[in-house]
Scaffold this active site. Structure first.
Site, PDB file in Angstrom:
ATOM      1  CG  HIS A 276     -32.287  23.495 -37.318  1.00 16.43           C
ATOM      2  ND1 HIS A 276     -31.625  22.632 -36.485  1.00 16.43           N
ATOM      3  CD2 HIS A 276     -33.345  23.955 -36.615  1.00 16.43           C
ATOM      4  CE1 HIS A 276     -32.244  22.577 -35.317  1.00 16.43           C
ATOM      5  NE2 HIS A 276     -33.304  23.360 -35.366  1.00 16.43           N
TER       6      HIS A 276
ATOM      7  CD  GLU B 229     -27.000  23.036 -39.430  1.00 16.45           C
ATOM      8  OE1 GLU B 229     -28.026  23.739 -39.314  1.00 16.45           O
ATOM      9  OE2 GLU B 229     -26.350  22.619 -38.458  1.00 16.45           O
TER      10      GLU B 229
ATOM     11  CB  CYS C  12     -29.102  19.670 -33.915  1.00 14.90           C
ATOM     12  SG  CYS C  12     -30.247  19.500 -35.319  1.00 14.90           S
TER      13      CYS C  12
ATOM     14  CB  CYS D  69     -28.497  19.677 -39.011  1.00 11.45           C
ATOM     15  SG  CYS D  69     -29.860  20.863 -38.915  1.00 11.45           S
TER      16      CYS D  69
END
Lengths: 151, 151
Positions: free
Chosen positions: B53, B55, B83, B86
């Site tokens: 992801h 992040e 999410c 993260c």
């Protein structure tokens, strides 16, 4: 019960690798179709990377092995209850079930502080089984911190 | 306000890189002492790794840059609400503040489904500021999914 203990022993082996390099001894393996497809241990300080927890290291390897970000039919064995980041990653990876050695009352997010593995509003929920070789997993941590305080 | 928008524009640039490779357009930058020290964008499918992801990719780079797993005085700019994984990583990395473009009502964990950035029982809490270039961040996602449905 035999299989669960067998895989948790492999996770403990990983935890000992962390101990050997001076890291908090937490280890993890991921199993798919009765085969270990990913191993990991805590390397946060050595790697100077907060992402380098046992569970994330194992997820990375398992994904590489399966060539897929989805780990749907995989089961994870981890010596200590996952933190919020790792619990989140387990849900994101859609791992089916997590076997936990000992709980972590101060920071664990599979039932202690909260249970991120089983949130109805997320698009995936993870089965949990606790207490696999609990005594051994717990002693490992206690002994590590006792030694640390001594030195 | 100028600085916040400037950094969020950099995060949007990252999100567009994700779009260009067919990934959900989410981007992120990490700022330390008024300098960008980590950039990341969503590469989950390309990398075949659920950890990829925006992040987490940015945290990895920032940690490398600072040569430390702790990102204490760092601020993150991310185009979409993080999410659970993260958000967990942001707390684990001890990031000081997160600036969010648009919220993610279906899966966000900085206030939508829950707020993992500000849990009293964790050893760190993260400041949050929402709605930085919200319209632009939100349009990016909407346009991406509209195009996806068309094709």
């Amino acid at each position: 019960m035999k299989m669960k203990e067998k895989y948790m022993r492999e996770a403990i082996k990983q935890a000992k690798k962390a101990w050997d390099i001076g890291e908090v001894p937490i280890g993890c393996v991921i199993v798919y179709k009765d085969k270990i497809i990913g191993r990991g241990y805590n390397r946060r300080m050595v790697d100077k990377n907060t992402l380098s927890h046992a569970e994330l290291n194992a997820i990375k390897k398992a994904s590489k092995k399966l060539d897929d970000w989805r780990l749907d039919d995989c089961e994870m064995y981890v010596t200590t209850e996952p933190c919020q980041m790792c619990a989140g990653a387990i849900v994101q990876a859609r791992i089916k079930k997590v076997y936990i050695g000992c709980m972590n009352p101060k920071a664990g997010c599979a039932g202690s502080i909260m249970n991120l593995l089983q949130v109805d509003k997320f698009n995936h929920q993870v089965e949990i089984e606790k207490g696999i070789l609990e005594e051994e997993c717990s002693s490992l941590l206690k002994d590590f911190f006792r030694n640390l305080r001594k030195s």
